[in-house]
Write an enzyme that holds these catalytic residues in place. Sequence first.
Site, PDB file in Angstrom:
ATOM      1  NE  ARG A   1      -3.615   0.086   2.492  1.00  0.00           N
ATOM      2  CZ  ARG A   1      -4.173   0.371   3.672  1.00  0.00           C
ATOM      3  NH1 ARG A   1      -4.087  -0.489   4.666  1.00  0.00           N
ATOM      4  NH2 ARG A   1      -4.807   1.502   3.848  1.00  0.00           N
TER       5      ARG A   1
ATOM      6  CB  VAL B   1      -2.819   5.382   6.232  1.00  0.00           C
ATOM      7  CG1 VAL B   1      -3.533   5.193   7.560  1.00  0.00           C
ATOM      8  CG2 VAL B   1      -3.146   4.210   5.292  1.00  0.00           C
TER       9      VAL B   1
ATOM     10  CG  HIS C   1      -7.752   5.483  11.373  1.00  0.00           C
ATOM     11  ND1 HIS C   1      -8.806   5.174  10.562  1.00  0.00           N
ATOM     12  CD2 HIS C   1      -8.254   5.547  12.629  1.00  0.00           C
ATOM     13  CE1 HIS C   1      -9.911   5.037  11.310  1.00  0.00           C
ATOM     14  NE2 HIS C   1      -9.595   5.264  12.561  1.00  0.00           N
TER      15      HIS C   1
ATOM     16  CB  THR D   1     -16.098   7.630   5.478  1.00  0.00           C
ATOM     17  OG1 THR D   1     -15.877   6.614   6.463  1.00  0.00           O
ATOM     18  CG2 THR D   1     -17.027   8.705   6.012  1.00  0.00           C
ATOM     19  CB  SER D   2     -18.430   2.549   4.624  1.00  0.00           C
ATOM     20  OG  SER D   2     -17.492   2.220   5.634  1.00  0.00           O
TER      21      SER D   2
HETATM   22  C1  BV8 Z   1     -11.106   1.908  18.882  1.00  0.00           C
HETATM   23  C2  BV8 Z   1      -6.032   2.128   9.469  1.00  0.00           C
HETATM   24  C3  BV8 Z   1     -11.081   1.779  21.238  1.00  0.00           C
HETATM   25  C4  BV8 Z   1      -5.015   1.252   8.903  1.00  0.00           C
HETATM   26  C5  BV8 Z   1      -8.273   1.340  10.027  1.00  0.00           C
HETATM   27  C6  BV8 Z   1     -18.343   0.864  18.558  1.00  0.00           C
HETATM   28  C7  BV8 Z   1     -19.253   0.067  17.897  1.00  0.00           C
HETATM   29  C8  BV8 Z   1     -18.819  -1.027  17.143  1.00  0.00           C
HETATM   30  C9  BV8 Z   1     -17.443  -1.340  17.037  1.00  0.00           C
HETATM   31  C10 BV8 Z   1     -16.553  -0.542  17.706  1.00  0.00           C
HETATM   32  C11 BV8 Z   1     -16.983   0.550  18.453  1.00  0.00           C
HETATM   33  N1  BV8 Z   1     -15.881   1.139  18.975  1.00  0.00           N
HETATM   34  C12 BV8 Z   1     -14.762   0.468  18.606  1.00  0.00           C
HETATM   35  C13 BV8 Z   1     -15.145  -0.562  17.817  1.00  0.00           C
HETATM   36  C14 BV8 Z   1     -14.228  -1.527  17.205  1.00  0.00           C
HETATM   37  C15 BV8 Z   1     -13.691  -1.050  15.854  1.00  0.00           C
HETATM   38  C16 BV8 Z   1     -14.786  -0.898  14.860  1.00  0.00           C
HETATM   39  O1  BV8 Z   1     -15.307   0.204  14.659  1.00  0.00           O
HETATM   40  N2  BV8 Z   1     -15.085  -2.003  14.182  1.00  0.00           N
HETATM   41  C17 BV8 Z   1     -16.061  -1.946  13.132  1.00  0.00           C
HETATM   42  C18 BV8 Z   1     -15.576  -2.806  11.962  1.00  0.00           C
HETATM   43  C19 BV8 Z   1     -17.398  -2.420  13.688  1.00  0.00           C
HETATM   44  N3  BV8 Z   1     -12.964   0.214  15.995  1.00  0.00           N
HETATM   45  C20 BV8 Z   1     -11.685   0.195  16.420  1.00  0.00           C
HETATM   46  O2  BV8 Z   1     -11.087  -0.802  16.751  1.00  0.00           O
HETATM   47  C21 BV8 Z   1     -10.988   1.565  16.512  1.00  0.00           C
HETATM   48  N4  BV8 Z   1     -10.376   1.649  17.807  1.00  0.00           N
HETATM   49  O3  BV8 Z   1     -12.256   2.219  18.873  1.00  0.00           O
HETATM   50  O4  BV8 Z   1     -10.363   1.776  20.029  1.00  0.00           O
HETATM   51  C22 BV8 Z   1     -10.095   1.900  22.320  1.00  0.00           C
HETATM   52  C23 BV8 Z   1     -10.458   2.641  23.415  1.00  0.00           C
HETATM   53  C24 BV8 Z   1      -9.538   2.772  24.450  1.00  0.00           C
HETATM   54  C25 BV8 Z   1      -8.277   2.160  24.344  1.00  0.00           C
HETATM   55  C26 BV8 Z   1      -7.928   1.432  23.207  1.00  0.00           C
HETATM   56  C27 BV8 Z   1      -8.848   1.284  22.187  1.00  0.00           C
HETATM   57  C28 BV8 Z   1      -9.861   1.703  15.493  1.00  0.00           C
HETATM   58  C29 BV8 Z   1     -10.373   1.659  14.101  1.00  0.00           C
HETATM   59  C30 BV8 Z   1      -9.245   1.996  13.101  1.00  0.00           C
HETATM   60  C31 BV8 Z   1      -8.842   0.769  12.341  1.00  0.00           C
HETATM   61  N5  BV8 Z   1      -7.921   1.145  11.266  1.00  0.00           N
HETATM   62  N6  BV8 Z   1      -7.371   1.706   9.107  1.00  0.00           N
HETATM   63  C32 BV8 Z   1      -5.224   0.962   7.460  1.00  0.00           C
HETATM   64  O5  BV8 Z   1      -5.645   1.865   6.704  1.00  0.00           O
HETATM   65  O6  BV8 Z   1      -4.920  -0.175   7.105  1.00  0.00           O
HETATM   66  S1  BV8 Z   1      -9.904   1.180   9.579  1.00  0.00           S
HETATM   67  C33 BV8 Z   1     -10.163   1.409   7.905  1.00  0.00           C
HETATM   68  O7  BV8 Z   1     -11.565   1.254   7.645  1.00  0.00           O
HETATM   69  C34 BV8 Z   1      -9.931   2.817   7.439  1.00  0.00           C
HETATM   70  O8  BV8 Z   1      -8.885   3.444   8.062  1.00  0.00           O
HETATM   71  C35 BV8 Z   1     -11.214   3.545   7.713  1.00  0.00           C
HETATM   72  O9  BV8 Z   1     -11.152   4.250   8.900  1.00  0.00           O
HETATM   73  C36 BV8 Z   1     -12.148   2.469   7.974  1.00  0.00           C
HETATM   74  C37 BV8 Z   1     -13.440   2.750   7.232  1.00  0.00           C
HETATM   75  O10 BV8 Z   1     -13.146   2.716   5.909  1.00  0.00           O
HETATM   76  P1  BV8 Z   1     -13.687   3.872   4.933  1.00  0.00           P
HETATM   77  O11 BV8 Z   1     -12.648   4.902   4.893  1.00  0.00           O
HETATM   78  O12 BV8 Z   1     -15.057   4.321   5.303  1.00  0.00           O
HETATM   79  O13 BV8 Z   1     -13.703   3.033   3.610  1.00  0.00           O
HETATM   80  P2  BV8 Z   1     -14.743   1.927   3.176  1.00  0.00           P
HETATM   81  O14 BV8 Z   1     -14.089   1.091   2.141  1.00  0.00           O
HETATM   82  O15 BV8 Z   1     -15.354   1.278   4.373  1.00  0.00           O
HETATM   83  O16 BV8 Z   1     -15.882   2.805   2.488  1.00  0.00           O
HETATM   84  C38 BV8 Z   1     -15.560   3.544   1.305  1.00  0.00           C
HETATM   85  C39 BV8 Z   1     -16.661   4.570   1.135  1.00  0.00           C
HETATM   86  O17 BV8 Z   1     -16.335   5.412   0.023  1.00  0.00           O
HETATM   87  C40 BV8 Z   1     -18.018   3.969   0.828  1.00  0.00           C
HETATM   88  O18 BV8 Z   1     -19.014   4.662   1.558  1.00  0.00           O
HETATM   89  C41 BV8 Z   1     -18.195   4.209  -0.682  1.00  0.00           C
HETATM   90  O19 BV8 Z   1     -19.544   4.388  -1.043  1.00  0.00           O
HETATM   91  C42 BV8 Z   1     -17.427   5.491  -0.858  1.00  0.00           C
HETATM   92  N7  BV8 Z   1     -16.844   5.693  -2.200  1.00  0.00           N
HETATM   93  C43 BV8 Z   1     -16.218   4.766  -2.983  1.00  0.00           C
HETATM   94  N8  BV8 Z   1     -15.788   5.363  -4.114  1.00  0.00           N
HETATM   95  C44 BV8 Z   1     -16.137   6.685  -4.044  1.00  0.00           C
HETATM   96  C45 BV8 Z   1     -16.807   6.888  -2.821  1.00  0.00           C
HETATM   97  N9  BV8 Z   1     -17.278   8.097  -2.443  1.00  0.00           N
HETATM   98  C46 BV8 Z   1     -17.094   9.123  -3.302  1.00  0.00           C
HETATM   99  N10 BV8 Z   1     -16.455   9.003  -4.498  1.00  0.00           N
HETATM  100  C47 BV8 Z   1     -15.968   7.801  -4.891  1.00  0.00           C
HETATM  101  N11 BV8 Z   1     -15.341   7.694  -6.074  1.00  0.00           N
END
Ligand code: BV8
Length: 225
Positions: free
Chosen positions: A57, A91, A106, A173-174
Amino acid sequence: MADKIVILTGAGISAESGLGTFRDEGGLWAKHRIQDVATPEGFAHDPALVHGFYNARRAQAAEATPNPAHEALARLQRDWPGEVVIVTQNVDGLHEKAGAEVIHMHGALDSALCHACGHRWPAPPEMVVGEPCPACGAGAGRPDVVWFGEMPYHMDRIEEHLLTCDLFAAVGTSGKVYPAAGFVEEATFAGARTVELNLSDSDVSRIFQEHRVGPASRIVPEWVA
Ligand code: BV8
C-alpha cells in the site's frame, strides 16, 4: 460557507486516485482478513504478512496523485485560513500532496513507529520484520497506523473541533468504523449542520441533514465552489 468546518474523509475520496477502498467490490478487505493484517494480534502472529500488506500500500500510495476532491479541500482550507479542519481516516498522504493540512486519526503509511519506545520516524519504502528503531535500536519497528482495537490518534483535538464546528461534512466513508462513524452524531449534538458526500448511502446517512451523491472528484469541487 460556515464559520468553522470539520471535514472527515475516508477511502472513497482516494478511490479516483486509484487507491482501493476497504469495503467496495474487490476492496482491501475482500483480499485480506482484517484480523490478519490490521490488528496488533495479526502483527504479532505474522509480522511479515502485515509488513507485506503495508509495503504494497505504501508503494501504491507513493505513486498515487491527488484528485480534484483532494485539491478542492486544500483550496477551501487555503481560502478560509484557520476555519477548515480536515480529519482523515486515510493513511495515503494524498491530502498533503494536494497541499492540505490534515489530522491523521489512523496514522500514515509514510511513518514508522517503534512499539518498544514509541519513537516515530519516516518509514522506509519497505519495512522488514525486526525493523530497527533509530532511537532505541530495538528491532521493534511497525507501520505507524491505528489497527482495530487500538486508540485512534488526536482524539482530544478532534472532539474539541466537533463540539465547536458550524458545519460537519463526511466525504467517501462507509460509516462502519468507530469512533469516526460517530462523529456526525457528536457534531449534530453540538448544533452543527451536516452534509454527507458519497457515491452511495453509508451506515450513518440517516443522521446527515444534507446529501450529495456522486463521485468525489465531481461532487466535492461542486460543493466547495
Ligand atoms: C477503537 C487504518 C477503542 C489502517 C483502520 C463501537 C461500535 C462497534 C465497534 C466498535 C466501536 N468502537 C470500537 C469498535 C471496534 C472497531 C470498529 O469500529 N469495528 C467496526 C468494523 C465495527 N474500531 C476500532 O477498533 C478503533 N479503535 O475504537 O479503540 C479503544 C479505546 C480505548 C483504548 C484502546 C482502544 C480503530 C479503528 C481503526 C482501524 N484502522 N485503518 C489501514 O488503513 O490499514 S480502519 C479502515 O476502515 C480505514 O482506516 C477507515 O477508517 C475504515 C473505514 O473505511 P472507509 O474509509 O469508510 O472506507 P470503506 O471502504 O469502508 O468505504 C468507502 C466509502 O467510500 C463507501 O461509503 C463508498 O460508497 C465510498 N466511495 C467509494 N468510491 C467513491 C466513494 N465516495 C465518493 N467518491 C468515490 N469515487
